[in-house]
Design a protein around this motif. Sequence first.
Motif: not given
Length: 186
Positions: A80-88, A109-116, A122-127, A133-134
Amino acid sequence: MTNGLDTEALRQTMDAVRDKPELAQVAFGIQSEWSGGAHQRATTTAPFQNGEAIAGRTATFAFESDEPTALLGTDKAASPGEYILQALAGCYAVTYASVAAARGIELSSLTLDLQIDFDLQGFLGIDESVRPGAQEIRVDVRAQSPNATTEQLQELTELVQQRSPIRDTLADPVKVTTTLLTDEAR
């Protein structure tokens, strides 16, 4: 035709929305089915403009998501995180192409390099102090044009950040309403 876009159609669309602002109201949807673990498969539903299904859009598209095995998945599809980058990236591409075309800038030309970045605590409820989220999204843009200066490309990049609907969705809070529909509710 500029940047692969029909500039006359772009102008007509802009004029139509100016004349009838209700045409600016569009909605997209998907229907998703969980298939166990971290894997799900989704199919697009009809897009709408001004409350009506967009005429001529008969295709549906399917896509899946999963997680890498190290993150409890089976690595059968993009995360899902990669899909967020694809959407952006997809939104940036169309925004660059259309804003540039409207300004008479040809992109060679247009090249986009994205990282998230995520912090799984947070997801695991540890802290509880870590948001699930990102933490940050970074986009490196390489744009080339035979008829624009570096300054014009920088201005274009600033306009893209201002006008990209997906960037705006990610950068500013958006209301998300989640409703459980049970068999009893039918």
